[in-house]
Design a protein around this motif. Structure first.
Motif, PDB file in Angstrom:
ATOM      1  N   LYS A 332       0.834  -1.193   0.000  1.00  0.00           N
ATOM      2  CA  LYS A 332       0.000   0.000   0.000  1.00  0.00           C
ATOM      3  C   LYS A 332       0.868   1.242   0.000  1.00  0.00           C
ATOM      4  N   ALA A 333       0.415   2.282  -0.711  1.00  0.00           N
ATOM      5  CA  ALA A 333       1.125   3.556  -0.723  1.00  0.00           C
ATOM      6  C   ALA A 333       1.140   4.130   0.686  1.00  0.00           C
ATOM      7  N   GLY A 334       2.282   4.679   1.067  1.00  0.00           N
ATOM      8  CA  GLY A 334       2.412   5.272   2.383  1.00  0.00           C
ATOM      9  C   GLY A 334       2.895   4.326   3.448  1.00  0.00           C
ATOM     10  N   ALA A 335       2.878   3.001   3.166  1.00  0.00           N
ATOM     11  CA  ALA A 335       3.383   2.041   4.140  1.00  0.00           C
ATOM     12  C   ALA A 335       4.898   2.147   4.221  1.00  0.00           C
ATOM     13  N   PRO A 336       5.491   1.824   5.383  1.00  0.00           N
ATOM     14  CA  PRO A 336       6.955   1.921   5.519  1.00  0.00           C
ATOM     15  C   PRO A 336       7.679   1.086   4.467  1.00  0.00           C
ATOM     16  N   GLY A 337       8.621   1.714   3.774  1.00  0.00           N
ATOM     17  CA  GLY A 337       9.427   1.012   2.786  1.00  0.00           C
ATOM     18  C   GLY A 337       8.742   0.713   1.473  1.00  0.00           C
ATOM     19  N   SER A 338       7.513   1.240   1.284  1.00  0.00           N
ATOM     20  CA  SER A 338       6.780   0.891   0.065  1.00  0.00           C
ATOM     21  C   SER A 338       7.097   1.796  -1.115  1.00  0.00           C
ATOM     22  N   ALA A 339       7.628   2.990  -0.869  1.00  0.00           N
ATOM     23  CA  ALA A 339       7.808   3.963  -1.954  1.00  0.00           C
ATOM     24  C   ALA A 339       8.750   3.439  -3.031  1.00  0.00           C
ATOM     25  N   ALA A 340       9.931   2.925  -2.637  1.00  0.00           N
ATOM     26  CA  ALA A 340      10.896   2.430  -3.627  1.00  0.00           C
ATOM     27  C   ALA A 340      10.335   1.239  -4.391  1.00  0.00           C
ATOM     28  N   LEU A 341       9.632   0.339  -3.689  1.00  0.00           N
ATOM     29  CA  LEU A 341       9.073  -0.844  -4.348  1.00  0.00           C
ATOM     30  C   LEU A 341       8.003  -0.453  -5.350  1.00  0.00           C
ATOM     31  N   LEU A 342       7.072   0.408  -4.966  1.00  0.00           N
ATOM     32  CA  LEU A 342       6.008   0.818  -5.881  1.00  0.00           C
ATOM     33  C   LEU A 342       6.581   1.588  -7.067  1.00  0.00           C
ATOM     34  N   ASP A 343       7.661   2.319  -6.845  1.00  0.00           N
ATOM     35  CA  ASP A 343       8.298   3.029  -7.952  1.00  0.00           C
ATOM     36  C   ASP A 343       8.900   2.047  -8.948  1.00  0.00           C
ATOM     37  N   GLU A 344       9.553   0.994  -8.450  1.00  0.00           N
ATOM     38  CA  GLU A 344      10.115  -0.019  -9.355  1.00  0.00           C
ATOM     39  C   GLU A 344       9.015  -0.759 -10.102  1.00  0.00           C
ATOM     40  N   LEU A 345       7.888  -1.015  -9.419  1.00  0.00           N
ATOM     41  CA  LEU A 345       6.800  -1.770 -10.046  1.00  0.00           C
ATOM     42  C   LEU A 345       5.939  -0.889 -10.946  1.00  0.00           C
ATOM     43  N   GLY A 346       6.071   0.430 -10.837  1.00  0.00           N
ATOM     44  CA  GLY A 346       5.243   1.330 -11.624  1.00  0.00           C
ATOM     45  C   GLY A 346       3.788   1.258 -11.232  1.00  0.00           C
ATOM     46  N   ALA A 347       3.505   1.270  -9.919  1.00  0.00           N
ATOM     47  CA  ALA A 347       2.143   1.110  -9.422  1.00  0.00           C
ATOM     48  C   ALA A 347       1.931   2.016  -8.226  1.00  0.00           C
ATOM     49  N   SER A 348       0.659   2.283  -7.893  1.00  0.00           N
ATOM     50  CA  SER A 348       0.325   3.053  -6.699  1.00  0.00           C
ATOM     51  C   SER A 348      -0.129   2.154  -5.570  1.00  0.00           C
TER      52      SER A 348
END
Length: 703
Positions: A332-348
């Motif tokens: 989920k967006a905003g969860a700890p450590g999720s920003a880099a992962l969602l950026d690599e996956l190209g998803a929100s």
């Protein structure tokens, strides 16, 4: 007469947080104005019973907490029967108590589920507006009739229907405005669920009102019967959803097993099934290749209604690899450590599971971004997608088609990431390796980037031909290739006559010069495979950064700046420092100024006379270029001549000097026919093909 129009400037759009604040302000302000205008006209028909407030609040909490998710290919939202307790409040509480009871119930639900309050505020305001419209509809229809007669039933049905319609339309509108784009769900499933929910809420709500009118305490008896019934209804709906998911999962596995065509078609079928099964807008898969290419993966992605997009094999991002090593979960967006992962996956927002169950090195299957989100991914989604991924892995491995696809992709990957002439990795691979080395780990580990530029290589190409130049590059690549090793060293050809070397370790600054000297000694050895024996030197720039504190882009840029500094230093080596930036910026700025000076007449020629020593007679002149800059002042020749050599401006400077000197000589020869002028030529200009023709043309222009 045509007039020049000023360029049209597109108005700057508000950011998403700004739009959210604006929407909240408008909804809250409008709601306050509504209650100020209609508060006296919306009093309860059967009198105010404040003791019922806790019952209504608990009812709002229960119905919000046990909402049922409704999903299909293009929509994902939640259906609840919160209108039942609200209807009781409309009949027995004043409007302010109804609103606060609804707020208290939804606040308790958000705290219980740990929902983001920033997202909850717009939803609550939309629900509050639904309550306001429900109040208005109820009192507008009942107009003095008894709430217990059929007219009261009609008013209750109107209120519930108005609340359902406004809630659905309001959520869609608010999401569209906040996100800055239209994202309408399919109207048929949304309208169907709203109609069914309104009918159920109206019938049960009328029963609740009727029972409560007999005695306010009777609502407790009604609740004692309604709560178990509601729990049974909720569990039945969840069971139906799970049954549908299992049916869809079974259908998806059968579709995969019977899919015709090759591996690409099979992967396309997998993505379509995953997207439809999870009601998501995007599905993607990355399948790890077999050794020795296990560090690479095949990637395919399906977005919306577009075609499946395949990309050549490349490594998984570091955040993705780390996430696959943990337990599969919704991201989920905003969860700890999720920003880099969602950026690599190209998803929100996404669900990421290993491609093969229990094997994080197998790659991943991902679904992301439900088109209309009224409820995010949950653990049930993780379990269903994991089951689909495990079955898909078995089908794909069994098909043996994946091996052929992997071989083809590996060939394309090698071509895309390696230099075709030397066989070394190219700039893309080098950048990837530096990025990997700088990924957070041992923050005391250092990464050094060496940029190596061959001195005099252009003269080899110009004088001996490009075939000889290719031979030289191949020879240098073979000498540098053994430096690649298991200690973190990596060698690549970055382009042209430029090579890159990466080192990892500790205290690299102390050893950087020795490492560069070893590289230079290797390059300096004579090259005997060319028509003439050659000895080429190299200029080496080095930049050093620590893991977690620098980026590949910054480190390579700094090494490049240091390499240009090295060309001006004895020994051909330079370790980057911040002063290098200032020097390089000055050189880049001066190179642009010099080009303009050559084109616009900013240079002058001074003529130094040459006399016969014995007689003192004037024999000739030597033409000397001088540059007086309006901001920099006098720029000495020993600064701008090497700059012209390095920036590729020496030829334009030479031809300008030759044309100017010959034009002056043409005037002087009218009075001194034997006078001569000497113009200096650089080694690069002398080695140019066609030099004689260009000088001849200059003589002709000067007559």
């Amino acid at each position: 007469m045509a007039t020049e129009q000023a360029p049209k400037h597109r108005p700057q759009r508000l950011s998403e947080p700004a739009r959210a604040i604006a929407v909240v302000g408008l909804l809250a302000g409008g709601l306050g104005a509504f209650y100020a205008a209609f508060l006296d006209d919306l009093q309860p028909a059967l009198g105010n019973h404040p003791l019922l407030w806790p019952v209504v609040a608990v009812g709002c909490w229960a119905t919000s907490s046990f909402a049922v998710p409704v999903r299909n290919r293009r929509a994902s939202f939640s259906a609840s029967v919160i209108e039942i307790p609200i209807l009781v409040g409309i009949v027995f509480l004043n409007p302010v108590l109804v609103l606060t009871a609804c707020f208290a119930g939804q606040l308790a639900m958000m705290v219980q589920r740990r929902k983001n309050p920033v997202r909850g505020v717009p939803s609550y305001l939309v629900e509050s507006w639904a309550v306001a419209i429900g109040l208005l509809a109820y009192h507008g229809v009942i107009t003095g009739h008894s709430p217990l007669a059929w007219y009261g039933w009609l008013a209750a049905a109107a209120a519930v229907g108005a609340m359902e319609a406004l809630d659905a339309a309001g959520v869609v509108s608010v999401i569209g405005v906040v996100r800055g784009r239209s994202n309408l769900p399919p109207l048929l499933p949304l309208a169907t669920e709203a109609a069914l929910g309104a009918a159920l809420s109206a019938v049960v709500g009328i029963l609740a009102v009727t029972v409560t009118s007999l005695s306010p305490a009777a609502i407790l008896l009604f609740s004692a019967l309604a709560v178990p019934g509601g729990v049974v209804w909720h569990r039945t709906q969840i069971a139906r959803r799970q049954h549908r998911d299992l049916q869809k999962l079974f259908s998806s596995v059968r579709a995969l097993d019977g899919a015709p065509g090759g591996a690409r078609e099979l992967i396309g079928t997998l993505l379509e099934q995953a997207r439809d099964l999870m009601s998501s807008g995007t599905a993607a898969v990355a399948i790890a290749l077999e050794p020795p290419l296990e560090h690479l993966a095949l990637h395919a992605r399906l977005d919306g209604d577009g075609p499946v997009k395949f990309s050549e094999a490349h490594p998984l991002g570091p955040a993705t690899r780390e996430a696959l090593g943990n337990r599969p979960a919704a991201v989920k967006a905003g969860a700890p450590g999720s920003a880099a992962l969602l950026d690599e996956l190209g998803a929100s927002e996404a669900v990421l599971v290993p491609f093969a169950s229990g094997d994080p090195s197998s790659g991943y299957l991902m679904v992301a971004d439900r088109p209309f989100i009224h409820g995010g991914f949950d653990e049930g989604d993780v379990a269903v997608l994991s089951a689909l991924a495990g079955n898909a892995a078995v089908v794909l491995r069994k098909s043996a088609l994946i091996d052929k696809l992997a071989y083809e992709a590996a060939l394309r990957e090698h071509e895309a990431r390696h230099d075709s002439l030397t066989g070394l990795p190219n700039r893309t691979s080098f950048f990837q390796q530096v990025s990997e080395a700088l990924w957070v780990g041992d923050t005391e580990r250092e990464v050094a980037v060496f940029i190596i530029d061959m001195d005099g290589f252009k003269q080899v190409n110009d004088t001996l031909g490009h075939q000889t130049g290719d031979t030289v590059l191949t020879e240098i690549a073979q000498r540098l290739a053994p430096f690649t090793g298991g200690d973190g060293t990596f060698v690549a050809r970055l382009g042209g006559d430029e090579f890159g070397v990466m080192l990892q370790g500790h205290n690299l600054q102390a050893t950087a010069r020795d490492s560069a000297s070893g590289l230079q000694a290797t390059i300096l050895e004579p090259i005997v495979s060319t028509p003439v024996e050659l000895r080429l030197s190299a200029s080496i720039g080095v930049a050093i950064g620590r893991a977690g504190h620098s980026t590949a882009q910054r480190l390579m840029s700094q090494a490049d700046i240091a390499m240009y500094e090295a060309k001006e230093k004895p020994g051909g080596f330079w370790l980057y420092d911040t002063g290098s930036d200032r020097t390089t910026l000055r050189q880049l700025s001066m190179a642009g100024e010099l080009r303009r000076a050559i084109d616009d007449g900013g240079l002058t020629l001074h003529y130094q006379p040459v006399h016969e020593v014995s007689t003192g007679a004037l024999l000739s002149f030597e033409a000397l270029a001088r540059w007086s800059h309006e901001d920099l002042g006098f720029v000495p020749p020993d600064e701008f001549i090497p700059l012209a050599e390095h920036a590729g401006l020496i030829d334009p400077l030479t031809w300008w000097a030759l044309d100017t000197a010959l034009g002056q000589l043409s005037q002087w020869r009218k009075v001194a026919p034997d006078l001569r002028v000497a113009v200096n030529l650089s080694a690069r200009t002398v080695s140019r093909p066609g030099l004689v023709e260009m000088v001849s043309d200059a003589l002709t222009r000067a007559d």
